[in-house]
Design a protein around this motif. Structure first.
Motif, PDB file in Angstrom:
ATOM      1  N   ASP A 274       0.833  -1.200   0.000  1.00 34.13           N
ATOM      2  CA  ASP A 274       0.000   0.000   0.000  1.00 34.13           C
ATOM      3  C   ASP A 274       0.872   1.257   0.000  1.00 34.13           C
ATOM      4  N   PHE A 275       1.847   1.303   0.911  1.00 38.82           N
ATOM      5  CA  PHE A 275       2.735   2.468   0.997  1.00 38.82           C
ATOM      6  C   PHE A 275       3.608   2.586  -0.250  1.00 38.82           C
ATOM      7  N   ILE A 276       4.144   1.475  -0.717  1.00 38.00           N
ATOM      8  CA  ILE A 276       5.035   1.520  -1.882  1.00 38.00           C
ATOM      9  C   ILE A 276       4.281   2.025  -3.105  1.00 38.00           C
TER      10      ILE A 276
ATOM     11  N   ARG B 102      12.344  10.297 -17.567  1.00 38.51           N
ATOM     12  CA  ARG B 102      11.934   8.898 -17.728  1.00 38.51           C
ATOM     13  C   ARG B 102      13.031   7.952 -17.249  1.00 38.51           C
ATOM     14  N   THR B 103      14.276   8.299 -17.559  1.00 39.60           N
ATOM     15  CA  THR B 103      15.416   7.493 -17.122  1.00 39.60           C
ATOM     16  C   THR B 103      15.519   7.482 -15.601  1.00 39.60           C
ATOM     17  N   GLN B 104      15.352   8.655 -14.992  1.00 37.09           N
ATOM     18  CA  GLN B 104      15.427   8.745 -13.535  1.00 37.09           C
ATOM     19  C   GLN B 104      14.297   7.955 -12.872  1.00 37.09           C
ATOM     20  N   LEU B 105      13.112   8.028 -13.437  1.00 34.86           N
ATOM     21  CA  LEU B 105      11.979   7.278 -12.880  1.00 34.86           C
ATOM     22  C   LEU B 105      12.227   5.777 -13.009  1.00 34.86           C
ATOM     23  N   ALA B 106      12.762   5.340 -14.143  1.00 37.79           N
ATOM     24  CA  ALA B 106      13.059   3.921 -14.335  1.00 37.79           C
ATOM     25  C   ALA B 106      14.077   3.431 -13.311  1.00 37.79           C
ATOM     26  N   ALA B 107      15.095   4.256 -13.045  1.00 44.41           N
ATOM     27  CA  ALA B 107      16.120   3.880 -12.071  1.00 44.41           C
ATOM     28  C   ALA B 107      15.533   3.818 -10.662  1.00 44.41           C
ATOM     29  N   PHE B 108      14.715   4.795 -10.312  1.00 47.84           N
ATOM     30  CA  PHE B 108      14.077   4.820  -8.992  1.00 47.84           C
ATOM     31  C   PHE B 108      13.172   3.602  -8.813  1.00 47.84           C
ATOM     32  N   THR B 109      12.365   3.315  -9.824  1.00 49.77           N
ATOM     33  CA  THR B 109      11.450   2.172  -9.755  1.00 49.77           C
ATOM     34  C   THR B 109      12.223   0.868  -9.610  1.00 49.77           C
ATOM     35  N   ALA B 110      13.324   0.744 -10.353  1.00 51.95           N
ATOM     36  CA  ALA B 110      14.139  -0.467 -10.271  1.00 51.95           C
ATOM     37  C   ALA B 110      14.709  -0.652  -8.869  1.00 51.95           C
ATOM     38  N   ARG B 111      15.141   0.448  -8.242  1.00 49.28           N
ATOM     39  CA  ARG B 111      15.675   0.339  -6.875  1.00 49.28           C
ATOM     40  C   ARG B 111      14.581  -0.095  -5.903  1.00 49.28           C
ATOM     41  N   VAL B 112      13.395   0.446  -6.061  1.00 49.20           N
ATOM     42  CA  VAL B 112      12.289   0.068  -5.178  1.00 49.20           C
ATOM     43  C   VAL B 112      11.937  -1.406  -5.358  1.00 49.20           C
ATOM     44  N   LEU B 113      11.904  -1.863  -6.592  1.00 50.88           N
ATOM     45  CA  LEU B 113      11.495  -3.240  -6.886  1.00 50.88           C
ATOM     46  C   LEU B 113      12.639  -4.237  -6.737  1.00 50.88           C
ATOM     47  N   GLY B 114      13.874  -3.727  -6.619  1.00 52.55           N
ATOM     48  CA  GLY B 114      15.013  -4.619  -6.509  1.00 52.55           C
ATOM     49  C   GLY B 114      15.367  -5.285  -7.821  1.00 52.55           C
ATOM     50  N   THR B 115      15.155  -4.567  -8.915  1.00 54.71           N
ATOM     51  CA  THR B 115      15.441  -5.099 -10.243  1.00 54.71           C
ATOM     52  C   THR B 115      16.413  -4.170 -10.953  1.00 54.71           C
ATOM     53  N   ARG B 116      16.697  -4.508 -12.196  1.00 50.50           N
ATOM     54  CA  ARG B 116      17.480  -3.621 -13.043  1.00 50.50           C
ATOM     55  C   ARG B 116      16.534  -2.813 -13.910  1.00 50.50           C
ATOM     56  N   PRO B 117      16.905  -1.581 -14.268  1.00 45.56           N
ATOM     57  CA  PRO B 117      16.070  -0.801 -15.198  1.00 45.56           C
ATOM     58  C   PRO B 117      15.868  -1.565 -16.490  1.00 45.56           C
ATOM     59  N   THR B 118      14.732  -1.347 -17.127  1.00 47.23           N
ATOM     60  CA  THR B 118      14.424  -2.053 -18.365  1.00 47.23           C
ATOM     61  C   THR B 118      15.450  -1.721 -19.426  1.00 47.23           C
ATOM     62  N   PRO B 119      15.774  -2.685 -20.311  1.00 42.67           N
ATOM     63  CA  PRO B 119      16.773  -2.444 -21.351  1.00 42.67           C
ATOM     64  C   PRO B 119      16.412  -1.222 -22.184  1.00 42.67           C
ATOM     65  N   GLY B 120      17.452  -0.405 -22.478  1.00 48.45           N
ATOM     66  CA  GLY B 120      17.223   0.768 -23.305  1.00 48.45           C
ATOM     67  C   GLY B 120      16.839   2.004 -22.518  1.00 48.45           C
ATOM     68  N   SER B 121      16.661   1.873 -21.194  1.00 53.21           N
ATOM     69  CA  SER B 121      16.273   3.041 -20.392  1.00 53.21           C
ATOM     70  C   SER B 121      17.452   3.957 -20.101  1.00 53.21           C
ATOM     71  N   ASN B 122      18.684   3.410 -20.185  1.00 46.30           N
ATOM     72  CA  ASN B 122      19.882   4.193 -19.889  1.00 46.30           C
ATOM     73  C   ASN B 122      19.843   4.789 -18.490  1.00 46.30           C
ATOM     74  N   ALA B 123      19.169   4.099 -17.574  1.00 42.87           N
ATOM     75  CA  ALA B 123      19.060   4.615 -16.209  1.00 42.87           C
ATOM     76  C   ALA B 123      20.408   4.569 -15.520  1.00 42.87           C
ATOM     77  N   GLU B 124      20.606   5.578 -14.677  1.00 41.91           N
ATOM     78  CA  GLU B 124      21.849   5.678 -13.962  1.00 41.91           C
ATOM     79  C   GLU B 124      21.676   5.105 -12.563  1.00 41.91           C
ATOM     80  N   ASP B 125      22.681   4.395 -12.075  1.00 37.76           N
ATOM     81  CA  ASP B 125      22.622   3.877 -10.711  1.00 37.76           C
ATOM     82  C   ASP B 125      23.035   4.961  -9.736  1.00 37.76           C
TER      83      ASP B 125
END
Length: 202
Positions: free
Chosen positions: A149-151, A179-202
């Protein structure tokens, strides 16, 4: 009892009002400058017709927002991957948030006006509970994910209209970087890697 269908002229008036409001919102610097009288005049209907159809200015904003959002919601309900229901949650959640961010970017002034009239930020806006419930259900399907719920609230906070406006308007952050920053943030929350092609920064 058979449900009464709206009269053809009522449907036609509603479509004319939404089209007029859509055009006017796109041309005005601030949605707050736009009045119900402006919209009624542009649509060629009386103000009374406007108030009967939408109740008030917030009702009209909500109807216009929902009309613009409809293609995205259709894709979420029954569309193909990555937004559609057959996509696994770990891939679908980032796609949904990206689609919502893109929608807010494309409709910045309208989203900001609607969320600003909700009384408590976006949380009482008609569509917020829909997105929150959908995200919560998907998060609950991920093994080991607690506090869904909180997440769900936290993930949606990253797409708030006031934040989008601040980043895109005041800080001039390019849409692709957001979009890249959101993908990186979402990946950290979910414990995954950003989707391919997102160029998200760690």
């Amino acid at each position: 009892m058979t449900e009464r269908r709206p009269r053809k002229d009522a449907v036609r008036n509603r479509m004319a009002v939404l089209a007029a409001a859509d055009a006017l919102f796109n041309r005005r610097e601030s949605p707050e400058d736009l009045t119900m009288a402006d919209i009624a005049a542009a649509a060629g209907v009386g103000k009374a017709t406007l108030f009967r159809a939408f109740g008030d200015r917030t009702g009209l904003l909500r109807a216009l927002y929902e009309a613009r959002l409809e293609p995205t919601m259709d894709a979420v309900k029954a569309g193909p991957p990555p937004l559609g229901p057959t996509t696994p949650p770990l891939a679908r959640i980032p796609a949904l948030l990206d689609a919502l961010l893109c929608f807010k970017l494309d409709n910045r002034r309208l989203a900001l006006a609607l969320e600003g009239t909700a009384g408590a930020g976006p949380y009482r806006a008609a569509n917020y509970e829909r997105w929150h419930s959908l995200l919560k259900v998907m998060l609950e399907q991920i093994p080991g994910m607690a506090d869904s719920d909180f997440i769900a609230h936290a993930l949606l906070a990253a797409t708030r209209a006031d934040l989008v406006e601040h980043l895109a308007g005041q800080e001039r952050v390019p849409p692709e970087r957001m979009r890249t920053q959101l993908a990186a943030f979402t990946a950290r929350v979910l414990g995954t890697r950003p989707t391919p092609g997102s160029n998200a920064e760690d």
